[in-house]
Scaffold this motif. Structure first.
Motif, PDB file in Angstrom:
ATOM      1  N   PRO A 228       0.833  -1.208   0.000  1.00 30.47           N
ATOM      2  CA  PRO A 228       0.000   0.000   0.000  1.00 30.47           C
ATOM      3  C   PRO A 228       0.870   1.261   0.000  1.00 30.47           C
ATOM      4  N   PRO A 229       0.407   2.320  -0.671  1.00 34.43           N
ATOM      5  CA  PRO A 229       1.201   3.551  -0.712  1.00 34.43           C
ATOM      6  C   PRO A 229       1.264   4.279   0.627  1.00 34.43           C
ATOM      7  N   VAL A 230       0.285   4.028   1.513  1.00 35.25           N
ATOM      8  CA  VAL A 230       0.226   4.720   2.794  1.00 35.25           C
ATOM      9  C   VAL A 230       0.525   3.724   3.917  1.00 35.25           C
ATOM     10  N   VAL A 231       1.450   4.120   4.803  1.00 35.47           N
ATOM     11  CA  VAL A 231       1.763   3.302   5.969  1.00 35.47           C
ATOM     12  C   VAL A 231       1.596   4.167   7.209  1.00 35.47           C
ATOM     13  N   VAL A 232       0.802   3.661   8.155  1.00 36.37           N
ATOM     14  CA  VAL A 232       0.591   4.349   9.422  1.00 36.37           C
ATOM     15  C   VAL A 232       1.244   3.501  10.505  1.00 36.37           C
ATOM     16  N   GLN A 233       2.246   4.068  11.153  1.00 33.87           N
ATOM     17  CA  GLN A 233       3.016   3.348  12.159  1.00 33.87           C
ATOM     18  C   GLN A 233       2.235   3.209  13.468  1.00 33.87           C
TER      19      GLN A 233
ATOM     20  N   GLY B 254      -3.805  13.944  -2.729  1.00 43.69           N
ATOM     21  CA  GLY B 254      -4.717  13.583  -3.814  1.00 43.69           C
ATOM     22  C   GLY B 254      -5.177  12.136  -3.779  1.00 43.69           C
ATOM     23  N   LEU B 255      -5.109  11.500  -2.620  1.00 44.12           N
ATOM     24  CA  LEU B 255      -5.546  10.119  -2.468  1.00 44.12           C
ATOM     25  C   LEU B 255      -6.987  10.090  -1.963  1.00 44.12           C
ATOM     26  N   PRO B 256      -7.667   8.951  -2.118  1.00 44.58           N
ATOM     27  CA  PRO B 256      -9.065   8.857  -1.685  1.00 44.58           C
ATOM     28  C   PRO B 256      -9.219   9.160  -0.194  1.00 44.58           C
ATOM     29  N   THR B 257     -10.277   9.888   0.141  1.00 44.86           N
ATOM     30  CA  THR B 257     -10.529  10.256   1.538  1.00 44.86           C
ATOM     31  C   THR B 257     -11.925   9.867   2.018  1.00 44.86           C
TER      32      THR B 257
ATOM     33  N   VAL C 152     -10.233   4.249   4.844  1.00 46.96           N
ATOM     34  CA  VAL C 152      -9.436   3.840   5.998  1.00 46.96           C
ATOM     35  C   VAL C 152      -9.402   2.327   6.165  1.00 46.96           C
ATOM     36  N   ASP C 153     -10.349   1.622   5.571  1.00 46.65           N
ATOM     37  CA  ASP C 153     -10.388   0.159   5.642  1.00 46.65           C
ATOM     38  C   ASP C 153      -9.852  -0.504   4.379  1.00 46.65           C
ATOM     39  N   ASP C 154      -9.359   0.289   3.432  1.00 43.70           N
ATOM     40  CA  ASP C 154      -8.854  -0.235   2.164  1.00 43.70           C
ATOM     41  C   ASP C 154      -7.412  -0.695   2.342  1.00 43.70           C
ATOM     42  N   THR C 155      -7.201  -2.001   2.406  1.00 44.62           N
ATOM     43  CA  THR C 155      -5.855  -2.545   2.639  1.00 44.62           C
ATOM     44  C   THR C 155      -4.927  -2.352   1.445  1.00 44.62           C
ATOM     45  N   GLU C 156      -5.481  -2.012   0.287  1.00 45.45           N
ATOM     46  CA  GLU C 156      -4.635  -1.713  -0.865  1.00 45.45           C
ATOM     47  C   GLU C 156      -4.150  -0.265  -0.819  1.00 45.45           C
ATOM     48  N   LEU C 157      -4.752   0.556   0.023  1.00 49.47           N
ATOM     49  CA  LEU C 157      -4.384   1.954   0.159  1.00 49.47           C
ATOM     50  C   LEU C 157      -3.550   2.208   1.411  1.00 49.47           C
ATOM     51  N   ILE C 158      -3.978   1.638   2.558  1.00 49.08           N
ATOM     52  CA  ILE C 158      -3.333   1.943   3.836  1.00 49.08           C
ATOM     53  C   ILE C 158      -2.939   0.665   4.561  1.00 49.08           C
TER      54      ILE C 158
END
Length: 78
Positions: free
Chosen positions: A5-10, A44-47, A52-58
């Motif tokens: 995923p392009p977004v990683v939240v630690q 510019g990513l989906p909001t 927040v539940d999209d594992t392909e995004l985050i």
């Protein structure tokens, strides 16, 4: 594309903040889900709420989108 995923939240730090990276670049520290959505919007990513539940995004590390304050939920189960 490497499939990550392009977004990683630690995981939450001791102050409850979570480091957010987008495409491997440090974007800032989020203290709430709204902060994460703001960072996504700036890039510019989906909001949408479902983002927040999209594992392909985050990729959420050390807890999901509702885990803040060092993993403590803060809710009462009385």
């Amino acid at each position: 594309m490497d499939g990550q995923p392009p977004v990683v939240v630690q995981p939450p730090a001791s102050d409850g903040g979570r480091l957010v990276t987008i495409h491997g670049e440090r974007m800032g520290v989020a203290y709430s889900l709204f902060d994460v959505l703001d960072l996504l919007h700036r890039e510019g990513l989906p909001t949408a709420d479902t983002a927040v539940d999209d594992t392909e995004l985050i990729e959420w590390r050390g807890g999901g989108p509702y885990d803040w304050n060092n993993g403590e939920s803060g809710s009462d189960d009385a």
